[in-house]
Motif scaffolding. Sequence first.
Motif, mmCIF file in Angstrom:
data_model
loop_
_atom_site.group_PDB
_atom_site.id
_atom_site.type_symbol
_atom_site.label_atom_id
_atom_site.label_comp_id
_atom_site.label_asym_id
_atom_site.label_seq_id
_atom_site.Cartn_x
_atom_site.Cartn_y
_atom_site.Cartn_z
ATOM 1 N N GLN A 1 -20.334 -12.834 -9.888
ATOM 2 C CA GLN A 1 -19.651 -11.624 -9.402
ATOM 3 C C GLN A 1 -18.137 -11.773 -9.566
ATOM 4 O O GLN A 1 -17.449 -10.831 -9.964
ATOM 5 N N HIS A 2 -17.629 -12.960 -9.228
ATOM 6 C CA HIS A 2 -16.238 -13.293 -9.521
ATOM 7 C C HIS A 2 -16.236 -14.171 -10.771
ATOM 8 O O HIS A 2 -16.844 -15.242 -10.780
ATOM 9 N N GLN A 3 -15.570 -13.700 -11.803
ATOM 10 C CA GLN A 3 -15.582 -14.418 -13.069
ATOM 11 C C GLN A 3 -14.665 -15.642 -13.023
ATOM 12 O O GLN A 3 -13.852 -15.800 -12.108
ATOM 13 N N LEU A 4 -14.809 -16.488 -14.029
ATOM 14 C CA LEU A 4 -14.051 -17.733 -14.080
ATOM 15 C C LEU A 4 -13.283 -17.865 -15.390
ATOM 16 O O LEU A 4 -13.592 -17.200 -16.383
ATOM 17 N N VAL A 5 -12.284 -18.733 -15.354
ATOM 18 C CA VAL A 5 -11.463 -19.075 -16.511
ATOM 19 C C VAL A 5 -11.526 -20.589 -16.678
ATOM 20 O O VAL A 5 -11.584 -21.325 -15.692
ATOM 21 N N PHE B 1 -10.452 -27.937 -16.631
ATOM 22 C CA PHE B 1 -9.836 -27.199 -15.526
ATOM 23 C C PHE B 1 -10.514 -25.836 -15.417
ATOM 24 O O PHE B 1 -10.538 -25.065 -16.380
ATOM 25 N N VAL B 2 -11.077 -25.548 -14.244
ATOM 26 C CA VAL B 2 -11.787 -24.291 -14.008
ATOM 27 C C VAL B 2 -11.107 -23.569 -12.853
ATOM 28 O O VAL B 2 -10.776 -24.185 -11.833
ATOM 29 N N GLU B 3 -10.901 -22.264 -13.007
ATOM 30 C CA GLU B 3 -10.271 -21.481 -11.943
ATOM 31 C C GLU B 3 -10.869 -20.084 -11.891
ATOM 32 O O GLU B 3 -11.490 -19.616 -12.849
ATOM 33 N N THR B 4 -10.681 -19.427 -10.767
ATOM 34 C CA THR B 4 -11.145 -18.049 -10.635
ATOM 35 C C THR B 4 -10.313 -17.140 -11.527
ATOM 36 O O THR B 4 -9.108 -17.336 -11.692
ATOM 37 N N ASP B 5 -10.965 -16.150 -12.096
ATOM 38 C CA ASP B 5 -10.287 -15.151 -12.923
ATOM 39 C C ASP B 5 -9.678 -14.121 -11.974
ATOM 40 O O ASP B 5 -10.391 -13.457 -11.220
ATOM 41 N N LEU B 6 -8.365 -13.985 -12.006
ATOM 42 C CA LEU B 6 -7.670 -13.115 -11.060
ATOM 43 C C LEU B 6 -7.421 -11.712 -11.590
ATOM 44 O O LEU B 6 -6.824 -10.885 -10.891
ATOM 45 N N ARG B 7 -7.873 -11.424 -12.795
ATOM 46 C CA ARG B 7 -7.754 -10.050 -13.295
ATOM 47 C C ARG B 7 -8.617 -9.133 -12.436
ATOM 48 O O ARG B 7 -9.685 -9.529 -11.964
ATOM 49 N N SER C 1 -8.994 -17.014 -4.758
ATOM 50 C CA SER C 1 -8.329 -17.802 -5.792
ATOM 51 C C SER C 1 -8.556 -19.280 -5.506
ATOM 52 O O SER C 1 -8.276 -19.754 -4.399
ATOM 53 N N ALA C 2 -9.079 -19.992 -6.501
ATOM 54 C CA ALA C 2 -9.336 -21.423 -6.328
ATOM 55 C C ALA C 2 -9.451 -22.069 -7.705
ATOM 56 O O ALA C 2 -9.564 -21.382 -8.728
ATOM 57 N N HIS C 3 -9.412 -23.387 -7.730
ATOM 58 C CA HIS C 3 -9.564 -24.105 -8.996
ATOM 59 C C HIS C 3 -10.156 -25.484 -8.737
ATOM 60 O O HIS C 3 -10.176 -25.967 -7.600
ATOM 61 N N VAL C 4 -10.611 -26.116 -9.816
ATOM 62 C CA VAL C 4 -11.153 -27.462 -9.716
ATOM 63 C C VAL C 4 -10.928 -28.190 -11.038
ATOM 64 O O VAL C 4 -10.954 -27.572 -12.111
ATOM 65 N N ASP C 5 -10.660 -29.481 -10.954
ATOM 66 C CA ASP C 5 -10.631 -30.346 -12.133
ATOM 67 C C ASP C 5 -12.006 -31.004 -12.211
ATOM 68 O O ASP C 5 -12.352 -31.835 -11.364
ATOM 69 N N ALA C 6 -12.781 -30.620 -13.206
ATOM 70 C CA ALA C 6 -14.174 -31.066 -13.286
ATOM 71 C C ALA C 6 -14.371 -32.083 -14.403
ATOM 72 O O ALA C 6 -13.853 -31.917 -15.509
#
Length: 280
Positions: free
Chosen positions: A143-147, A185-191, A121-126
Amino acid sequence: MSIYAGQKIALLTQHGKEQVIAPVLEPALGCTIEHVSGFDTDQLGTFTRDIPRPGTQREAARRKARMGMSLSGLPLGMASEGSFVPDPYTGMFPWNIELLVLIDDSLGIEVVGMAEGTGHSAHVDARDWQSVESFATAQDFPQHQLVMRPQSQDDPRVRKGIADWAGLRSGFDACMAQSDNQQVFVETDLRAFANPDRMALIRQAAVDLQHRLASLCPACDAPGYWVTERQPGLPCSVCCLPTSSYRSEVWTCVHCQHKSVQKRTDITVADPKHCAYCNR
């Protein structure tokens, strides 16, 4: 032979969790995991914060299990629920806890399997594509999707299911065009289906549940007889005074509440680092 041999167990999920749960439990229990659909489980709470999850993690899993039982008409149901918290050691890294709840209405019991570990789990303000590209690479995308969403983590215009580089680029361009502060704002998709690390922990929770269901109460033979308490007091190897290390375990039946206390057998004395007297 398991008491669940030949029985169907409802599993409500829309995120592919049956793919890691069924291969563990079906051969071990001799049961059939009945995948139940027809209900949007995101309505019970989302990791992207657009729908808050009411209650505790276990309560959420219980609600999903009950919903699956209602939709399928089965007296047996299960569901999993995940959460992400700071790690218990430093509080600096994401920690993923997965619960898998089995409800058996014929016995009136609830048995919970659990697994936990480092969370993906991580995020970034890009503010530019290069930042998004670097973040995605570091997060093992695709492989790990993003939101993604424009402006901030609270913006309701969320884009989910970003699973390839073309979609990531087009999503970034669209969000940037919507952003008043030129930030995305980009973050890992936790589903579960979008996060392989979560899927691995859900499988471990299924293994834990399997072990708990195989542990039968010596008084009533119900499954789920397990450790509910560890009693401290193992003597220190240096001064022989009681330490914080556990000396015995309390096992409890989820059906008849029978209890037994079993002394620890792997070691007889504790490391002095667990001794309050030796560490004065």
